[in-house]
Design a protein around this motif. Structure first.
Motif, short mmCIF file in Angstrom:
data_model
loop_
_atom_site.label_atom_id
_atom_site.label_comp_id
_atom_site.label_asym_id
_atom_site.label_seq_id
_atom_site.Cartn_x
_atom_site.Cartn_y
_atom_site.Cartn_z
N GLY A 152 22.11 -96.67 -30.49
CA GLY A 152 20.71 -96.26 -30.34
C GLY A 152 19.94 -97.05 -29.31
N ALA A 153 20.63 -97.95 -28.59
CA ALA A 153 19.95 -98.77 -27.58
C ALA A 153 19.72 -97.97 -26.31
CB ALA A 153 20.78 -100.01 -27.28
N TYR A 154 18.71 -98.38 -25.56
CA TYR A 154 18.44 -97.81 -24.25
C TYR A 154 19.02 -98.72 -23.18
CZ TYR A 154 15.31 -94.54 -26.55
OH TYR A 154 14.81 -93.54 -27.35
N PRO A 155 19.28 -98.20 -21.97
CA PRO A 155 19.94 -99.02 -20.94
C PRO A 155 19.28 -100.36 -20.67
CG PRO A 155 19.95 -96.73 -20.26
CD PRO A 155 19.14 -96.79 -21.52
N HIS A 156 17.94 -100.41 -20.69
CA HIS A 156 17.27 -101.67 -20.38
C HIS A 156 17.47 -102.73 -21.46
CE1 HIS A 156 14.15 -99.91 -23.02
NE2 HIS A 156 13.81 -101.16 -23.26
#
Length: 538
Positions: A152-156
């Protein structure tokens, strides 16, 4: 002995040019090469040699101002002139590519799970649940720490190395026939490089996959590739079996590439040098939301770090991908929320908002790991390099800004005539030099350098190291140098901090730490950095 394996990729007399405001630029000039089934072929050369543009042509991904001519065939089919709809059916299924700059290849608005699921559903025919399980399997395959938490993490929210591993996982998702890898290990520390290369080697043996490997890292090529093409200024300078190219090079250019290694030794600053940047008990925590196969949780990226940077000092920060190196740099710059005390040149800056930090930005600059992601694609080089002058030195006239820009571009090894071009018209290494120029034009006191040489070949690394040394001496600059390249760290730093899982596990003067490391983790890093071949073979 003739190789009878089927030809997978054939490039014949390829020419690539770009239309620019300054006239056409010839990036590739009559290149021919081939890759057979199950073979690993490397293309090496200095930054700007045209090696990436060869593959962007093969994938139909040239910039809008680029033109390619010649012949490119995949298993006998012409793909250079293939209709986009037909080429799309090959890309992501039969032919996949790992890009050099993962932050620009991953959509910042979508989670890792959703982005990795798309090619599995489009090309692999999996439903949503099946795709989610496969994504988790792939993240484990490429050694992503705590993969359930990263879905569920975003690239940043990932480190540069973790983003690169996500890109590798996406490329491998549908078991491709041909994998084009453009600097796939640039952002990875050496231990993870070996793991990824071993993974690619194992998959190649199992699937019969062909690999075209584009890199400036000659150590990886020697350990990994069957054949090597050496490119210079858009042409193939030398080619042959990798062992022959490395141990009996025929051209002076190849000999120069093989001999280029970071060298030199930095003296520590005087003991009475003032402390310019100090951090006490710096901590950074990211909250990760709940999602498929995981509960909401917290990730402790930086855990109670103290740091004191003196005038004229270079502190090297090393550690594996995901150890918290880059996050520490951003926390010191107040670019992300953190706790702890930060003092910059006598002023407390911890907790300041963007507006309150503006007066401090001129003296405290950062060069980012991913230059393409930090350079606006809509701005010319001149606009990018002089943007800070408009904010911090508004009294300068246009002529003086242009003079400063040209002077700075020369300092970082770029011809000032490129100032009217856009970032996409440059190689990864050239973009990194533009990013360095943007920082140094403001004549700061402190620069945090986040993997500033990771995209550069060894010969250009030496130039950038010499540049950073000269700028440091001339301007009494202080650096925090974040890198996984220990050879570069040793050449540029006088003090080193080793990070693991968000904490400092060892620190000390550079010679002491390199020659007599105290922890087993540091000893493992040292062994890995200087003996990649043994990691791959043993």
């Amino acid at each position: 002995m003739t190789d009878t394996r089927e030809m997978v990729l054939e490039v014949e007399d390829l020419h690539v040019s770009f239309e620019t405001p300054d006239g056409p630029v010839d990036a590739v000039r009559g290149v021919s090469l081939n890759v057979r089934a199950g073979e690993t072929v490397a293309i090496v050369g200095e930054s700007g040699s045209g090696k990436s543009q060869v593959m962007m042509s093969a994938m139909g991904l040239l910039a809008s101002n680029g033109r390619a001519s010649g012949r490119i065939r995949y298993r006998g089919r012409d793909i250079l002139n293939m209709p986009p709809s037909e080429l799309n059916r090959l890309r992501g299924a039969k032919i996949t590519m790992i890009f050099q700059e993962p932050m620009t290849s991953l959509d910042p608005l979508f989670t890792i799970e959703s982005q990795m699921s798309e090619p599995l559903r489009v090309h692999g025919g999996l439903n949503r649940k099946q795709a989610s399980w496969r994504v988790l399997e792939l993240l484990k395959l490429v050694q992503i720490p705590d993969p359930e938490k990263r879905l569920g993490a975003y690239p940043h929210e990932l480190s540069g190395g973790q983003r690169q591993r996500v890109m590798i996982a996406m490329a491998l998702a549908n078991d491709p026939d041909l994998l084009i890898a453009d600097e796939p290990t640039t952002a990875l520390d050496v231990t993870i490089q070996a793991e990824i290369l071993q993974l690619l080697s194992d998959l190649q043996a199992r699937l019969g996959m062909s690999i075209l490997f584009i890199t400036h890292d000659l150590g990886i090529v020697e350990a990994f590739a069957d054949r090597t093409y050496v490119m210079c200024r858009g042409r193939v300078e030398e080619q042959g079996p990798t062992a022959d190219v490395f141990h009996a090079p025929k051209t002076d250019y190849t000999k120069m590439l093989l001999a280029a290694e970071p060298e030199g030794h930095k003296k520590p600053p005087r003991e009475t040098a003032p402390v310019l940047l100090e951090g006490e008990d710096i901590q950074v925590t990211f909250g990760l939301p709940a999602g498929f196969l995981r509960k909401s949780t917290e990730l402790h990226a930086v855990r109670g770090i103290d740091i004191a940077l003196r005038e004229g000092q270079t502190i090297g920060v090393v550690g594996e991908s995901g150890s918290g190196k880059s996050t520490l740099g951003r926390a010191l710059l107040q670019m992300i929320p953190s706790t702890g005390r930060v003092v910059c040149m006598g002023s407390e800056i911890g907790g300041l908002d963007r507006k309150a930090m503006r007066p401090h930005r001129k003296g405290l600059q950062m060069v980012f790991q991913d230059p393409y992601g930090s350079l606006s694609p809509r701005m010319t080089v001149r606009e990018i390099v002089t943007e800070g002058l408009l904010v911090h030195e508004p009294g300068l006239g246009a002529a003086e800004r242009d003079r400063r820009a040209e002077e700075t571009l020369r300092d970082v090894g770029l011809d000032p005539s490129v100032k009217n071009r856009f970032p996409h018209e440059f190689s990864g290494g050239q973009r990194q030099r533009i990013a360095i120029a943007r920082a140094v034009i403001l004549r700061p006191r402190i620069i945090i350098l986040d993997e500033p040489t990771s995209a550069l070949d060894r010969s250009v690394q030496k130039q950038v190291i010499d540049l950073l040394r000269r700028l440091q001496i001339e301007n009494s600059l202080s650096y925090i140098f974040i890198s996984h390249d220990l050879a570069v760290v040793r050449a540029l730093s006088d003090y080193v901090m080793v990070m693991r899982n968000g904490a400092v596990v060892e620190q000390g003067p550079v010679d002491q730490l390199f020659d007599a490391p105290k922890t087993e983790y540091t000893r493992e890093l040292m062994r890995a950095a200087f003996d990649l071949r043994s990691l791959l073979t043993g």
